[in-house]
Motif scaffolding. Structure first.
Motif, PDB file in Angstrom:
ATOM      1  N   SER A 402       4.576 -33.527  -3.654  1.00 25.13           N
ATOM      2  CA  SER A 402       3.819 -32.561  -4.465  1.00 25.13           C
ATOM      3  C   SER A 402       3.589 -31.254  -3.723  1.00 25.13           C
ATOM      4  O   SER A 402       2.510 -30.659  -3.795  1.00 25.13           O
ATOM      5  CB  SER A 402       2.482 -33.174  -4.890  1.00 25.13           C
ATOM      6  OG  SER A 402       2.671 -34.314  -5.682  1.00 25.13           O
ATOM      7  N   SER A 404       4.110 -27.274  -3.021  1.00 25.23           N
ATOM      8  CA  SER A 404       4.354 -26.090  -3.836  1.00 25.23           C
ATOM      9  C   SER A 404       4.689 -24.915  -2.934  1.00 25.23           C
ATOM     10  O   SER A 404       4.428 -24.937  -1.729  1.00 25.23           O
ATOM     11  CB  SER A 404       3.125 -25.748  -4.689  1.00 25.23           C
ATOM     12  OG  SER A 404       2.818 -26.778  -5.590  1.00 25.23           O
ATOM     13  N   CYS A 405       5.275 -23.882  -3.520  1.00 23.06           N
ATOM     14  CA  CYS A 405       5.494 -22.634  -2.803  1.00 23.06           C
ATOM     15  C   CYS A 405       5.141 -21.488  -3.738  1.00 23.06           C
ATOM     16  O   CYS A 405       4.855 -21.689  -4.924  1.00 23.06           O
ATOM     17  CB  CYS A 405       6.924 -22.538  -2.285  1.00 23.06           C
ATOM     18  SG  CYS A 405       8.138 -21.990  -3.505  1.00 23.06           S
ATOM     19  N   ASP A 408       6.596 -21.119  -7.311  1.00 25.70           N
ATOM     20  CA  ASP A 408       6.263 -22.042  -8.399  1.00 25.70           C
ATOM     21  C   ASP A 408       5.304 -21.383  -9.379  1.00 25.70           C
ATOM     22  O   ASP A 408       4.199 -20.957  -9.000  1.00 25.70           O
ATOM     23  CB  ASP A 408       5.632 -23.319  -7.845  1.00 25.70           C
ATOM     24  CG  ASP A 408       6.660 -24.249  -7.225  1.00 25.70           C
ATOM     25  OD1 ASP A 408       7.705 -24.469  -7.854  1.00 25.70           O
ATOM     26  OD2 ASP A 408       6.404 -24.738  -6.111  1.00 25.70           O
ATOM     27  N   PRO A 411       1.621 -24.882 -10.414  1.00 20.42           N
ATOM     28  CA  PRO A 411       1.349 -25.666  -9.201  1.00 20.42           C
ATOM     29  C   PRO A 411       1.884 -27.085  -9.377  1.00 20.42           C
ATOM     30  O   PRO A 411       1.723 -27.694 -10.440  1.00 20.42           O
ATOM     31  CB  PRO A 411      -0.181 -25.642  -9.108  1.00 20.42           C
ATOM     32  CG  PRO A 411      -0.597 -24.431  -9.884  1.00 20.42           C
ATOM     33  CD  PRO A 411       0.397 -24.289 -10.985  1.00 20.42           C
ATOM     34  N   THR A 412       2.538 -27.613  -8.330  1.00 15.31           N
ATOM     35  CA  THR A 412       3.233 -28.893  -8.461  1.00 15.31           C
ATOM     36  C   THR A 412       2.329 -30.040  -8.921  1.00 15.31           C
ATOM     37  O   THR A 412       2.739 -30.834  -9.775  1.00 15.31           O
ATOM     38  CB  THR A 412       3.917 -29.247  -7.130  1.00 15.31           C
ATOM     39  OG1 THR A 412       4.781 -28.176  -6.758  1.00 15.31           O
ATOM     40  CG2 THR A 412       4.743 -30.506  -7.271  1.00 15.31           C
ATOM     41  N   SER A 472      11.459 -23.243  -5.415  1.00 18.22           N
ATOM     42  CA  SER A 472      10.612 -23.689  -6.515  1.00 18.22           C
ATOM     43  C   SER A 472      10.861 -25.165  -6.806  1.00 18.22           C
ATOM     44  O   SER A 472      11.963 -25.690  -6.593  1.00 18.22           O
ATOM     45  CB  SER A 472      10.888 -22.846  -7.758  1.00 18.22           C
ATOM     46  OG  SER A 472      12.194 -23.086  -8.239  1.00 18.22           O
ATOM     47  N   PHE A 473       9.840 -25.832  -7.299  1.00 20.02           N
ATOM     48  CA  PHE A 473       9.908 -27.273  -7.514  1.00 20.02           C
ATOM     49  C   PHE A 473      11.015 -27.637  -8.508  1.00 20.02           C
ATOM     50  O   PHE A 473      11.774 -28.591  -8.294  1.00 20.02           O
ATOM     51  CB  PHE A 473       8.552 -27.791  -8.013  1.00 20.02           C
ATOM     52  CG  PHE A 473       8.491 -29.277  -8.181  1.00 20.02           C
ATOM     53  CD1 PHE A 473       8.186 -30.097  -7.110  1.00 20.02           C
ATOM     54  CD2 PHE A 473       8.746 -29.863  -9.411  1.00 20.02           C
ATOM     55  CE1 PHE A 473       8.134 -31.474  -7.252  1.00 20.02           C
ATOM     56  CE2 PHE A 473       8.693 -31.247  -9.573  1.00 20.02           C
ATOM     57  CZ  PHE A 473       8.392 -32.051  -8.487  1.00 20.02           C
TER      58      PHE A 473
END
Length: 675
Positions: A402, A404-405, A408, A411-412, A472-473
Motif C-alpha cells: 500500500s 503511494s507516491c 498517485d 492514495p493507495t 503510480s500505483f
C-alpha cells in the motif's frame, strides 16, 4: 552528546541505535582492531551533522564531525588509551595542524592525563600537551576531578566557540563523570515540523467516494483518453468528499515500542532525580539508581517484544525480515540534503550526467552492440497479452504493497478500499493497453527519491545516493499484469538461466548464498582451493540500452506482435524528476535504462543479460551465480593446478568485453576477490 570507549565493533551499531531516542542519530568510529575503545557523537537530526575524514592515528582515536552547512563549526571527540605514548604529542600536533583553516573547533574527550590539579605543571607529559594546545590558541575549560578515583582525565578545548556553565557530574553509569556545558552557536536548522498538503482520509472517506463515483468508461481504443477521463472524474470526486488541506506535522516519530508504562517510569525517574539533586540524600540516590535500572530493563523488554512479534508475523517473507533486522543493527540513513527546488535540480543533473558519462565511455554504438551478441534461433513464445479479468485484478491489488507516491491521484489505501467501485474502469484501461500495445503517457512518468546507499558514506556527496523510481500505483498494477504473463511464458520455455536468483519465485538471496557457499565447502572438503570473483556494475539498471533490450526481447526471448509493441511503447518517451517533500525538479527524458523501483525493471534487466549466461557457460571450469546485477564467478582447483586461475582471467576478459559492447560498466573499485 559525545561518547568515548563505546566498545563498538566494526559494523555493529545495535547498541548505539538503542541509545538514540526518536529524532536523534549518531556518528561513530569503532577501534580499528582489538577490544575496547571507540568514539561516537549523538545529535539531534535537525542539526545536519556529518562525519569529516581526518585519517588514522596510532596513538589516539578520533571522530570529527561538521555541524551545520553554511556557517559550520567542527567537533573532534578524542580517546587516548592510558599509558605512555611518545607518538601522541607529535600525532596530535599533526592533527591540529590539519585543522588550522577551521575558525570554529571544539576538541574534547578522554585524554587519560592523571592530573589532579589543573594548575599543576609537575607532569612533563602534561606540560608538553598543554604547550601544544596553547600554541594553537585553544582554551581548556574543565577543572577538578572527572574520574571516581580523582584526576582530570576528560578535557574540553575550544577555538572560536563560546561555551559556559561547564561542570562535571557522576551519573553512575561509568567510572568517568559526565561533563556538561552550554554551547552557543548559530547554524541553520531543519524544521521541527513540516507543512504538508494532503487529503484527510478517515473511516467514512471510502464510503463517501464509492457513493459519489459513478463513471462508466466508453468503449475506446485510445488508452490515453480513457485514463484522462478516469483521472478527471477521480479528481473531482476526491475534491468533493475529501478536499486537500494543509497542516503541520512533526518531522520525527516516537519509537513504536514506547508504551504508557515506560513513559510513567521515565516521569518517575525525572521526579526522583530532581528530588535527589535537591536533597543530596543517599537514600534518594539509591532509589534513583533502582528506577533507572527498571526503566532501562522495561525499554529493552518492550523493544525485544516488538521485534519478536514483528519477526514472528513475517516468517516466510525474507524481505520484511531483512528490513526488520536492518532496523535493529544498522544505523538509520541520514536525511537527504534537499531543502529547495535547486537542490532537486542538482540531484537531477548529477543522475543524468552519471549515466551519460558511463554510456559515453562505452566503445560501440547500440546498433553494433545488438549485432555483437548473435542470438540462437528462438520461436515466438509471446505475441499478444491476454485480457485480464476483474477477479484476477482484484486479487493482484490485494497482493501489492500500500505504498503511494506523489503521482498517485488516489492514495493507495483509499484506492484499495474503493476498488470494487473503480475496478471496472481500471480494468478497461489495463485491457485497452494490453490489446492495443500502448502504454499511457502518464504511466511513463517517474519521480526519483534519492536513496542513501549504505552506512559509512559521506551524506553530503551526491555519489552516496542512488536513484529509486516511484511510479503510480495503477501503472505498477499494469506492469504486474504484464510481468505475470511474461514470466509464465519464460518458465514454460525455460528461457531464464538456472543460476539467476534475482526477482524470481523460489529464487532469492537465500538460494544464491546456499548454492555458492555449498560449492565452496564441497570443494574445500575435496582438498581444493577456490577463487571467488565478486563483480559489481556501475549504475547497471540506468545504462541499459533500449534498442538492445528490444532486440533481446525479440530475438533471444521470442516476443513479437502487439506484445513487442507494448514493450516498445513502455520504453519510449519515459521521463523522470527528483522529488523530496514539497520540493521538485524539472522533468527530464529517460533515454536509457529500466526504472529501479518498478515491477518490470528487474525482470527486463535479467533478460538483457541473456547472452552473458551463454558466454559464462562456455567456460567449463568456471562456476557462476547471478543476483540481478551482482555476479559471482569462481573456479576451484588442486593447489598444484594454480594455472587454472588463468581461465578465470580469460572469463573476466570476455565478461568485460561483452559488457562494454552492451553499455554496462564494471565497477573495478568495488569488485572483490576472495581466495
Amino acid at each position: 552528546m559525545f561518547l568515548t570507549e563505546t566498545w563498538q565493533r566494526d559494523s555493529d551499531h545495535s547498541s548505539l541505535i538503542e541509545l538514540c531516542p526518536a529524532g536523534f542519530s549518531f556518528i561513530g568510529r569503532p577501534r580499528p582492531s582489538g577490544r575496547g575503545g571507540g568514539v561516537a557523537a549523538v545529535f539531534r537530526n535537525r542539526l545536519m551533522c556529518r562525519s569529516v575524514s581526518v585519517g588514522q592515528f596510532s596513538s589516539f582515536e578520533l571522530q570529527m564531525i561538521k555541524v551545520g552547512d553554511k556557517d559550520p563549526f567542527y567537533c573532534a571527540v578524542v580517546y587516548r588509551p592510558p599509558g605512555p605514548n611518545s607518538l601522541f604529542l607529535n600525532e596530535f600536533s599533526d592533527f591540529l595542524s590539519s585543522t588550522m583553516k577551521l575558525s570554529k573547533l571544539i576538541v574534547l574527550g578522554d585524554f587519560n592525563f592523571h592530573n589532579f590539579n589543573c594548575s599543576d605543571d609537575s607532569d612533563l607529559f602534561t606540560r608538553g600537551f598543554s604547550s601544544v594546545m596553547d600554541s594553537f590558541n585553544f582554551t581548556q575549560h574543565v577543572c577538578g576531578p572527572t574520574h571516581v578515583k580523582g584526576g582530570t582525565l576528560d578535557l574540553v578545548f575550544t577555538l572560536g566557540v563560546n561555551i559556559d556553565s561547564i561542570f562535571s557530574e557522576d551519573i553512575f553509569i561509568s567510572d568517568h563523570h559526565c561533563i556538561f556545558f552550554n554551547l552557543s552557536f548559530s547554524v541553520s536548522l531543519l524544521p521541527a515540523r513540516r507543512e504538508i498538503s494532503s487529503r484527510i482520509l478517515n473511516s467514512s472517506s471510502a464510503d463517501a467516494f464509492s457513493n459519489a463515483f459513478n463513471l462508466v468508461l466508453p468503449p475506446c481504443t485510445d488508452v490515453n483518453a480513457l485514463l484522462g477521463l478516469f483521472n478527471s472524474h477521480c479528481r473531482s470526486t476526491l475534491d468533493e468528499v475529501c478536499p486537500i488541506k494543509t497542516r503541520l506535522t512533526p518531522v520525527t516519530k516516537a519509537s513504536p515500542w514506547i508504551n504508557d508504562s515506560i513513559r510513567r517510569l521515565k516521569q518517575s525517574c525525572r521526579k526522583v532525580e530532581r528530588l535527589w539533586k535537591k536533597t543530596r540524600l543517599h537514600v534518594h540516590l539509591l532509589y534513583l539508581k533502582d528506577l533507572l535500572v527498571s526503566f532501562n530493563n522495561a525499554v529493552k523488554d518492550a523493544r525485544a517484544t516488538y521485534f519478536t512479534n514483528l519477526i514472528s508475523k513475517s516468517r516466510g517473507n525474507p524481505k520484511v525480515l531483512f528490513n526488520t533486522i536492518s532496523d535493529i543493527v544498522m544505523p538509520r540513513p541520514p536525511a537527504v540534503p534537499i531543502h529547495s527546488n535547486d537542490d532537486c535540480e542538482t540531484f537531477l543533473s548529477f543522475f543524468i550526467e552519471k549515466v551519460r558519462s558511463v554510456r559515453n565511455s562505452m566503445r560501440l554504438t547500440a546498433a553494433s552492440a545488438s549485432v555483437s551478441s548473435p542470438s540462437p534461433p528462438r520461436p515466438v513464445i509471446l505475441d499478444t497479452f491476454s485480457p485480464v479479468s476483474l477477479p484476477e485484478l482484484v486479487r493482484l491489488v490485494g497482493t501489492m504493497k500500500s505504498s503511494s507516491c506523489s503521482l498517485d491521484l488516489l492514495p493507495t489505501p483509499l484506492l484499495k478500499d474503493v476498488f470494487q467501485s473503480i475496478g471496472p474502469c481500471v480494468l478497461s484501461i489495463i485491457n485497452s493497453s494490453l490489446l492495443s500495445g500502448q502504454v499511457p503517457e502518464l504511466f511513463k512518468e517517474a519521480v526519483i527519491a534519492p536513496l542513501f546507499k549504505k552506512p559509512g558514506l559521506d551524506p553530503s556527496l551526491l555519489s552516496s545516493y542512488r536513484p529509486i523510481s516511484n511510479l503510480s500505483f495503477i501503472s505498477k498494477l499494469l506492469e504486474k499484469v504484464v510481468a505475470k504473463q511474461l514470466t509464465a511464458a519464460l518458465d514454460r520455455h525455460a528461457i531464464l538461466d538456472q543460476f539467476q536468483s534475482g526477482f524470481r519465485r523460489a529464487h532469492s538471496t537465500e538460494t544464491a548464498l546456499l548454492r555458492v557457499t555449498n560449492d565452496m565447502l564441497m570443494q574445500s572438503d575435496a582438498g581444493n582451493c577456490s577463487v571467488l570473483l565478486l563483480l559489481d556494475l556501475t549504475a547497471a539498471f540506468d545504462t541499459v540500452d533500449h534498442h538492445v533490450l528490444l532486440d533481446r526481447l525479440k530475438n533471444w526471448v521470442g516476443v513479437s506482435g502487439s506484445a513487442l509493441d507494448w514493450f516498445t511503447s513502455y520504453l519510449t518517451g519515459r521521463s523522470f524528476s527528483v522529488v523530496c517533500s514539497k520540493f521538485k525538479s524539472s522533468s527530464a527524458s529517460l533515454t536509457s535504462g529500466v526504472p529501479q523501483g518498478s515491477v518490470l525493471g528487474p525482470l527486463l534487466f535479467i533478460l538483457y543479460l541473456l547472452p552473458l549466461y551463454h558466454i559464462l557457460s562456455s567456460f567449463n571450469d568456471i562456476s557462476y551465480h547471478f543476483y540481478a546485477d551482482d555476479i559471482q564467478l569462481y573456479v576451484s582447483f588442486k593447489p598444484q593446478d594454480v594455472f587454472k586461475i588463468q581461465i578465470l582471467h580469460k572469463c573476466l576478459d570476455s565478461v568485460k568485453s561483452w559488457m562494454n559492447d552492451n553499455f554496462l560498466q564494471l565497477n573495478e573499485t568495488k569488485t572483490e576477490v576472495l581466495v
